[in-house]
Design an enzyme around this catalytic site. Structure first.
Site, PDB file in Angstrom:
ATOM      1  N   ILE A   6     -30.535   2.938  51.390  1.00  0.00           N
ATOM      2  CA  ILE A   6     -30.459   3.495  52.750  1.00  0.00           C
ATOM      3  C   ILE A   6     -31.684   3.082  53.559  1.00  0.00           C
ATOM      4  O   ILE A   6     -31.577   2.648  54.705  1.00  0.00           O
ATOM      5  CB  ILE A   6     -30.354   5.045  52.693  1.00  0.00           C
ATOM      6  CG1 ILE A   6     -29.142   5.464  51.858  1.00  0.00           C
ATOM      7  CG2 ILE A   6     -30.299   5.617  54.099  1.00  0.00           C
ATOM      8  CD1 ILE A   6     -27.823   4.911  52.351  1.00  0.00           C
ATOM      9  N   THR A  77     -33.679  11.387  45.571  1.00  0.00           N
ATOM     10  CA  THR A  77     -33.841  12.809  45.172  1.00  0.00           C
ATOM     11  C   THR A  77     -32.890  13.029  43.994  1.00  0.00           C
ATOM     12  O   THR A  77     -31.773  13.515  44.164  1.00  0.00           O
ATOM     13  CB  THR A  77     -33.441  13.759  46.325  1.00  0.00           C
ATOM     14  OG1 THR A  77     -32.223  13.255  46.900  1.00  0.00           O
ATOM     15  CG2 THR A  77     -34.503  13.834  47.377  1.00  0.00           C
ATOM     16  N   ARG A 144     -24.661   9.066  56.132  1.00  0.00           N
ATOM     17  CA  ARG A 144     -23.294   9.194  55.582  1.00  0.00           C
ATOM     18  C   ARG A 144     -22.707   7.837  55.233  1.00  0.00           C
ATOM     19  O   ARG A 144     -21.507   7.703  55.065  1.00  0.00           O
ATOM     20  CB  ARG A 144     -22.369   9.803  56.651  1.00  0.00           C
ATOM     21  CG  ARG A 144     -22.721  11.194  57.049  1.00  0.00           C
ATOM     22  CD  ARG A 144     -21.905  11.637  58.241  1.00  0.00           C
ATOM     23  NE  ARG A 144     -21.872  13.099  58.309  1.00  0.00           N
ATOM     24  CZ  ARG A 144     -21.650  13.756  59.426  1.00  0.00           C
ATOM     25  NH1 ARG A 144     -21.461  13.113  60.546  1.00  0.00           N
ATOM     26  NH2 ARG A 144     -21.620  15.075  59.418  1.00  0.00           N
ATOM     27  N   VAL A 145     -23.562   6.807  55.148  1.00  0.00           N
ATOM     28  CA  VAL A 145     -22.995   5.456  55.052  1.00  0.00           C
ATOM     29  C   VAL A 145     -22.333   5.224  53.710  1.00  0.00           C
ATOM     30  O   VAL A 145     -22.716   5.791  52.691  1.00  0.00           O
ATOM     31  CB  VAL A 145     -24.086   4.382  55.307  1.00  0.00           C
ATOM     32  CG1 VAL A 145     -24.636   4.532  56.700  1.00  0.00           C
ATOM     33  CG2 VAL A 145     -25.180   4.460  54.267  1.00  0.00           C
ATOM     34  N   LYS A 196     -25.098  17.891  54.651  1.00  0.00           N
ATOM     35  CA  LYS A 196     -24.961  16.730  53.764  1.00  0.00           C
ATOM     36  C   LYS A 196     -24.390  17.170  52.421  1.00  0.00           C
ATOM     37  O   LYS A 196     -23.460  16.573  51.875  1.00  0.00           O
ATOM     38  CB  LYS A 196     -26.330  16.072  53.561  1.00  0.00           C
ATOM     39  CG  LYS A 196     -26.361  14.966  52.527  1.00  0.00           C
ATOM     40  CD  LYS A 196     -25.564  13.766  52.974  1.00  0.00           C
ATOM     41  CE  LYS A 196     -25.445  12.744  51.884  1.00  0.00           C
ATOM     42  NZ  LYS A 196     -24.625  11.585  52.277  1.00  0.00           N
ATOM     43  N   ASN A 200     -20.387  16.188  50.669  1.00  0.00           N
ATOM     44  CA  ASN A 200     -20.131  15.583  49.358  1.00  0.00           C
ATOM     45  C   ASN A 200     -19.541  16.581  48.371  1.00  0.00           C
ATOM     46  O   ASN A 200     -18.701  16.212  47.543  1.00  0.00           O
ATOM     47  CB  ASN A 200     -21.408  14.942  48.815  1.00  0.00           C
ATOM     48  CG  ASN A 200     -21.694  13.603  49.497  1.00  0.00           C
ATOM     49  OD1 ASN A 200     -20.862  13.102  50.268  1.00  0.00           O
ATOM     50  ND2 ASN A 200     -22.848  13.034  49.221  1.00  0.00           N
ATOM     51  N   GLY A 247     -18.061   9.182  39.724  1.00  0.00           N
ATOM     52  CA  GLY A 247     -19.314   8.458  39.468  1.00  0.00           C
ATOM     53  C   GLY A 247     -20.163   8.313  40.722  1.00  0.00           C
ATOM     54  O   GLY A 247     -19.884   8.916  41.759  1.00  0.00           O
ATOM     55  N   CYS A 250     -24.047  10.196  44.287  1.00  0.00           N
ATOM     56  CA  CYS A 250     -23.946  11.051  45.479  1.00  0.00           C
ATOM     57  C   CYS A 250     -23.017  12.217  45.191  1.00  0.00           C
ATOM     58  O   CYS A 250     -23.443  13.342  44.990  1.00  0.00           O
ATOM     59  CB  CYS A 250     -23.397  10.247  46.649  1.00  0.00           C
ATOM     60  SG  CYS A 250     -24.155   8.660  46.827  1.00  0.00           S
TER      61      CYS A 250
HETATM   62  N1  SAJ Z   1     -12.980   9.186  43.616  1.00  0.00           N
HETATM   63  C1  SAJ Z   1     -11.826   9.653  42.969  1.00  0.00           C
HETATM   64  N2  SAJ Z   1     -10.716   9.952  43.719  1.00  0.00           N
HETATM   65  C2  SAJ Z   1     -10.716   9.814  45.090  1.00  0.00           C
HETATM   66  C3  SAJ Z   1     -11.898   9.348  45.724  1.00  0.00           C
HETATM   67  C4  SAJ Z   1     -13.014   9.035  44.979  1.00  0.00           C
HETATM   68  O1  SAJ Z   1     -11.782   9.778  41.744  1.00  0.00           O
HETATM   69  O2  SAJ Z   1      -9.679  10.076  45.701  1.00  0.00           O
HETATM   70  C5  SAJ Z   1     -14.174   8.875  42.815  1.00  0.00           C
HETATM   71  C6  SAJ Z   1     -14.586   7.419  42.939  1.00  0.00           C
HETATM   72  O3  SAJ Z   1     -13.887   6.632  41.994  1.00  0.00           O
HETATM   73  C7  SAJ Z   1     -16.072   7.491  42.621  1.00  0.00           C
HETATM   74  C8  SAJ Z   1     -16.484   8.850  43.175  1.00  0.00           C
HETATM   75  O4  SAJ Z   1     -15.278   9.601  43.328  1.00  0.00           O
HETATM   76  O5  SAJ Z   1     -16.263   7.492  41.220  1.00  0.00           O
HETATM   77  C9  SAJ Z   1     -17.229   8.775  44.522  1.00  0.00           C
HETATM   78  O6  SAJ Z   1     -16.510   7.926  45.339  1.00  0.00           O
HETATM   79  P1  SAJ Z   1     -16.671   7.963  46.964  1.00  0.00           P
HETATM   80  O7  SAJ Z   1     -15.446   7.267  47.482  1.00  0.00           O
HETATM   81  O8  SAJ Z   1     -16.918   9.333  47.422  1.00  0.00           O
HETATM   82  O9  SAJ Z   1     -17.906   7.022  47.277  1.00  0.00           O
HETATM   83  P2  SAJ Z   1     -19.509   7.201  47.415  1.00  0.00           P
HETATM   84  O10 SAJ Z   1     -20.021   8.159  46.416  1.00  0.00           O
HETATM   85  O11 SAJ Z   1     -20.032   5.808  47.403  1.00  0.00           O
HETATM   86  O12 SAJ Z   1     -19.776   7.757  48.935  1.00  0.00           O
HETATM   87  C10 SAJ Z   1     -19.843   9.110  49.257  1.00  0.00           C
HETATM   88  C11 SAJ Z   1     -19.324   9.262  50.691  1.00  0.00           C
HETATM   89  N3  SAJ Z   1     -19.240  10.660  51.017  1.00  0.00           N
HETATM   90  C12 SAJ Z   1     -18.028  11.170  51.452  1.00  0.00           C
HETATM   91  O13 SAJ Z   1     -17.029  10.476  51.526  1.00  0.00           O
HETATM   92  C13 SAJ Z   1     -18.015  12.601  51.846  1.00  0.00           C
HETATM   93  C14 SAJ Z   1     -20.283   8.578  51.655  1.00  0.00           C
HETATM   94  O14 SAJ Z   1     -19.880   8.800  52.993  1.00  0.00           O
HETATM   95  C15 SAJ Z   1     -21.680   9.142  51.462  1.00  0.00           C
HETATM   96  O15 SAJ Z   1     -22.614   8.541  52.358  1.00  0.00           O
HETATM   97  C16 SAJ Z   1     -22.126   8.868  50.039  1.00  0.00           C
HETATM   98  O16 SAJ Z   1     -21.199   9.565  49.148  1.00  0.00           O
HETATM   99  C17 SAJ Z   1     -23.547   9.378  49.886  1.00  0.00           C
HETATM  100  O17 SAJ Z   1     -24.446   8.492  49.908  1.00  0.00           O
HETATM  101  O18 SAJ Z   1     -23.751  10.581  49.871  1.00  0.00           O
END
Ligand code: SAJ
Length: 396
Positions: A6, A77, A144-145, A196, A200, A247, A250
């Site tokens: 970030i 963090t 939120r990226v 935030k 999540n 995984g 976040c």
């Molecule tokens: N996952 C599922 N089923 C779903 C969606 C995701 O099993 O329907 C799993 C994914 O495979 C992955 C995990 O959840 O293992 C997280 O995936 P994610 O699509 O949430 O991706 P991140 O963690 O890269 O991004 C999230 C995003 N937060 C939200 O969508 C609320 C992103 O906007 C945040 O900036 C980021 O966390 C963060 O940095 O906090």
């Protein structure tokens, strides 16, 4: 302060919009690569922007901070073993800038933090520099990226900006309006910190609901993919997709920042974490049972293709990946030397010998779909194989 996933993109985008930026990182290699115009993270289109701002001098990297007008804390963090949040990096970065702060400066924390962290850092700053009390602007502004789409989202996403007082909020809004085209929503620092964590945690709970459905449907003999698709036809229902666990650092981490501080109240948030963690173990058991069943019926050990190591589809990031955990669990669980590991988004791995995804699919008796990479969707469904589809490639 912090040139990671970030911090570095934020430094580059701010520099591109005319801000004079000093990017600080404790890792000299990161500083050296950045000053050489080389990205140490993978982000499409980011390297050209880095070279431009380094060349025109609007971004310079250093291991130590220099006198500035605005300071941004964008360091990790993590959480400790017992899921207690660790804000030691935020505190260390704050102490590093403490001696440089002067009247009229802006200090912003962007790192995902437990509620009250901004107030704690405010106390720390005013304890060491009492003369600055009421004379500097302090705010919290989370990001939120989505990795892989950072350039677009860093500029276009709305931001929530929470100051310790109105003047601090306005000062931070003034800064971000230099490069954020999304709306800048004003609030106080505790609400911004919780916002935030809420975003999540809400996603983690929604994913846990989908994963719980997949356990129920497996037992009930219902196709969970078909079920969710039908339920989502309702105009106000939007159930997410089951997977092999959650995984990344976040969604799988941030909810603990709430449950650690509010254990009596945050029951569903805690339960969602347990369900999503349990799903990975459940998948590993399924694979091992199918392997034993195959051996019992066929009199030989199966060839197993484990499809995917990344923590989510179409990326190469294996950090905190449930797919990787399942592969390790299965490998240690059975003395089977014919397990093919596939990850089309990386070339080599220090632990696993990677197989080509088409060859692995061809050779395998048991195919385990762990990460829904696009490449896997082109593999024809072969019902002569035992296919364990944990991530909805075939939705059968
Ligand atoms: N996952 C599922 N089923 C779903 C969606 C995701 O099993 O329907 C799993 C994914 O495979 C992955 C995990 O959840 O293992 C997280 O995936 P994610 O699509 O949430 O991706 P991140 O963690 O890269 O991004 C999230 C995003 N937060 C939200 O969508 C609320 C992103 O906007 C945040 O900036 C980021 O966390 C963060 O940095 O906090």
């Amino acid at each position: 302060m912090g040139l990671g996933y970030i911090g570095l993109p934020t430094a580059i985008i701010a520099a591109k919009h005319g801000v004079d930026v000093i990017g600080v990182d404790i890792n000299p290699k990161v500083v050296e690569m950045t000053n050489d115009g080389k990205l140490h993270i993978i982000e499409p289109g980011m390297e050209e922007m880095l070279q431009e701002v380094v060349k025109n001098g609007s971004l310079k990297a250093s291991v130590t901070p220099e006198i500035s007008d605005a300071y941004f804390i964008v360091v990790p963090t993590p959480f400790k073993g017992n899921h207690e949040p660790d804000i030691s990096y935020v505190e260390a970065a704050t102490r590093a800038v403490l001696p440089l702060l002067k009247e009229g400066d802006l200090y912003v924390i962007e790192s995902t933090s437990p509620i009250g962290t901004t107030d704690k850092m405010k106390e720390l700053i005013f304890a060491e520099r009492p003369e600055l009390n009421g004379k500097i602007y302090i705010a919290y502004c989370p990001e939120r990226v989505l990795p892989g789409n950072v350039i677009f989202e860093l500029v276009n996403n709305d931001r929530v900006i929470g100051g310790i007082d109105e003047a601090s909020t306005e000062k931070a809004v003034q800064f971000y309006s230099q490069f954020v085209t999304g709306a800048l929503h004003r609030t106080n620092c505790k609400t911004a910190e919780m916002c935030k964590l809420t975003e999540n945690s809400s996603r983690d709970v929604q994913i846990a609901f989908a994963n719980e459905l997949s356990l129920i449907c497996d037992k009930a003999g219902i196709n969970v993919w078909e079920l969710i698709n039908l339920a989502n036809k309702h105009p106000r229902v939007n159930i997410l997709q089951p997977g092999c666990g959650v995984g990344g650092h976040c969604i799988a981490v941030d909810p603990y920042f709430i449950t650690a501080d509010y254990p009596a109240e945050a029951k569903m948030i805690a339960m969602a974490r347990d369900i999503n963690n349990y799903k990975s173990l459940w998948c590993a058991e399924k694979v091992k049972n199918e392997m034993l069943k195959f051996e019992f019926e066929k009199g030989r050990k199966p060839c197993v293709a484990m499809m995917g190591l990344a923590f989510k589809p179409n990326i190469d990031d294996l950090r905190e990946s449930p797919s990787k955990q399942i592969v390790m669990n299965v490998m240690h669980g059975v003395n089977n030397n014919d397990i093919l590991v596939v990850e089309p988004n990386i070339d080599t791995h220090s632990v696993f010998k990677l197989a080509d995804y088409k060859e692995a699919y061809e050779q395998a008796d048991i195919v385990v779909m762990l990460t829904a990479h696009d490449q896997f969707k082109s593999l024809p469904y072969d019902d002569s194989k035992i296919i364990l589809d944990f991530c909805g490639i075939y939705k059968k």
